[in-house]
Design an enzyme around this catalytic site. Structure first.
Site, PDB file in Angstrom:
ATOM      1  N   LYS A  26     -11.264  -5.934  -6.167  1.00 58.07           N
ATOM      2  CA  LYS A  26     -12.145  -4.835  -6.544  1.00 58.07           C
ATOM      3  C   LYS A  26     -11.343  -3.628  -7.012  1.00 58.07           C
ATOM      4  O   LYS A  26     -11.865  -2.745  -7.648  1.00 58.07           O
ATOM      5  CB  LYS A  26     -13.095  -4.477  -5.395  1.00 58.07           C
ATOM      6  CG  LYS A  26     -12.438  -4.239  -4.073  1.00 58.07           C
ATOM      7  CD  LYS A  26     -13.440  -4.312  -2.920  1.00 58.07           C
ATOM      8  CE  LYS A  26     -12.672  -4.401  -1.608  1.00 58.07           C
ATOM      9  NZ  LYS A  26     -13.488  -4.662  -0.448  1.00 58.07           N
ATOM     10  N   LYS A  72      -4.881 -12.259  -7.487  1.00 59.18           N
ATOM     11  CA  LYS A  72      -6.195 -12.400  -6.859  1.00 59.18           C
ATOM     12  C   LYS A  72      -7.228 -11.472  -7.492  1.00 59.18           C
ATOM     13  O   LYS A  72      -6.912 -10.328  -7.814  1.00 59.18           O
ATOM     14  CB  LYS A  72      -6.009 -12.061  -5.366  1.00 59.18           C
ATOM     15  CG  LYS A  72      -7.190 -12.383  -4.508  1.00 59.18           C
ATOM     16  CD  LYS A  72      -6.847 -12.123  -3.043  1.00 59.18           C
ATOM     17  CE  LYS A  72      -8.046 -11.567  -2.313  1.00 59.18           C
ATOM     18  NZ  LYS A  72      -7.820 -11.380  -0.885  1.00 59.18           N
ATOM     19  N   LYS A 104       0.821  -1.215   0.000  1.00 60.77           N
ATOM     20  CA  LYS A 104       0.000   0.000   0.000  1.00 60.77           C
ATOM     21  C   LYS A 104       0.852   1.261   0.000  1.00 60.77           C
ATOM     22  O   LYS A 104       0.446   2.272  -0.558  1.00 60.77           O
ATOM     23  CB  LYS A 104      -0.971  -0.007   1.184  1.00 60.77           C
ATOM     24  CG  LYS A 104      -2.103  -1.001   0.986  1.00 60.77           C
ATOM     25  CD  LYS A 104      -3.336  -0.632   1.787  1.00 60.77           C
ATOM     26  CE  LYS A 104      -4.471  -1.602   1.456  1.00 60.77           C
ATOM     27  NZ  LYS A 104      -5.621  -1.455   2.339  1.00 60.77           N
TER      28      LYS A 104
END
Ligand code: TRP
Length: 330
Positions: free
Chosen positions: A199, A196, A114
């Site tokens: 979203k 993966k 992140k």
């Protein structure tokens, strides 16, 4: 009732959930609610670690709540709550910050990922995110934390923090176990089946959203990456795309991968993809109906989260009181 094992899990209040969340997380949440004392949280405080539009954050919180219920989580059986409504999370989060080492936080892969992604906003909350999450889990004295592979490191850190605290102050926290369901734990992207399904994927047609229309779903599955072999066979290393579609099909229909291979023996990818898309559409049809009803009934959602917060707070406040006593906070 008292000796039921305790489950705690949460999903961040960010954007629309995907088929990966549904298969990997929600279906398990639903399955577990008869056997366990389940607590399902909407992690809206965790979502603040990245800049959000306030109205959108609020709306996304309700969307996750509606998704939980539409997927089959029953507010009568499970405790469903919004993190920010149960103040004990922020309070225990702070205490645990003081029992978590920077060296440990530096090792967290989600923090590294992140920080790379949001280089202009590497804030302290992003860094101490795992201590807040440890608090989420430990407040409920959870035995089991069902979660994706990507959260395992955070649950392991939670165990270390809890053990450290218990050693210093005597038994206070239950040591939780991560639980990563095997079947469908990792639904991959349709365009990039090596990462993966997310979203936040920016690749078009990579992700099936739970709110996608049947036409969207058919289109996305038809476009899914496969290979040139033309055989429906499970082989993640060499056939990641086909293997991923097989996983989706097997989990939805509750059959084994062997069964899937047999069913599509001698058939091409065209037939296979149509069957996969139809299975997804059929699975999501009742979900859609319920979800739309719920999103149009704000009063009901408010009632659910208000009652959920009350139930959660009762449990959480017991643990927090004990912790304050142990460390000497008045
Ligand atoms: N960190 C989790 C995620 O990003 C969300 C989360 C917050 C969570 N608190 C939790 C998951 C406690 C399990 C238990 O997916």
């Amino acid at each position: 009732m008292e000796d039921k094992k305790v489950i705690l899990s949460g999903i961040q209040a960010t954007g629309n959930l995907t088929l990966g969340n549904y298969i990997g997380a929600l279906k398990n949440f639903v399955r577990m609610q008869d056997e366990f004392d389940c607590n399902y949280m909407i992690a809206n405080m965790h979502a603040l670690t990245v800049r959000r539009d306030p109205a959108e954050l609020k709306e996304n919180t309700l969307k996750v709540l509606a998704t939980y219920i539409a997927a089959g989580i029953d507010p009568e059986k499970s405790t469903i709550f919004v993190q920010s409504q149960v103040r004990e999370h922020a309070e225990l989060g702070w205490v645990l910050d003081c029992y978590t080492y920077m060296g440990e936080l530096n090792r967290m892969t989600q923090f590294k990922d992140k920080s790379a992604k949001h280089a202009d906003n590497i804030n302290a909350g992003l860094y101490t995110y795992p201590s807040l999450m440890a608090g989420d889990i430990l407040l409920y004295q959870a035995d089991i934390v069902p979660t994706g592979e990507d959260q395992k490191q955070h649950v392991e850190l939670t165990r270390d923090i809890a053990e450290r605290f218990n050693k210093l102050y005597g038994d206070t926290f239950k040591i939780p176990e991560p639980y990563i369901p095997k079947a469908g734990a990792r639904i991959m992207g349709l365009q990039d089946p090596t990462s993966k399904m997310s979203k936040s994927s920016t690749i078009p047609n990579d992700t099936i959203l739970l709110v996608d229309t049947p036409e969207d779903i058919m289109k996305k599955v038809k476009k899914a990456v496969t290979d040139s072999e033309g055989v429906v066979k499970y082989d993640v290393a060499n056939k990641p795309g086909v293997s991923n579609l097989m996983t989706i099909y097997s989990v939805i229909n509750n059959i084994t991968l062997d069964d899937v291979e047999k069913e599509f023996e001698g058939k091409g990818y065209g037939d296979f993809k149509t069957a996969v898309a139809e299975a997804i559409v059929k699975e999501l049809e009742p979900f859609h109906k319920k979800y739309n009803e719920l999103m149009n009934n704000r009063e009901y959602l408010e009632k659910i989260y208000t009652e959920g917060a009350k139930k959660a707070s009762e449990k959480a406040s017991k643990t927090l009181r004990l912790v304050y006593e142990k460390v000497g906070l008045i």
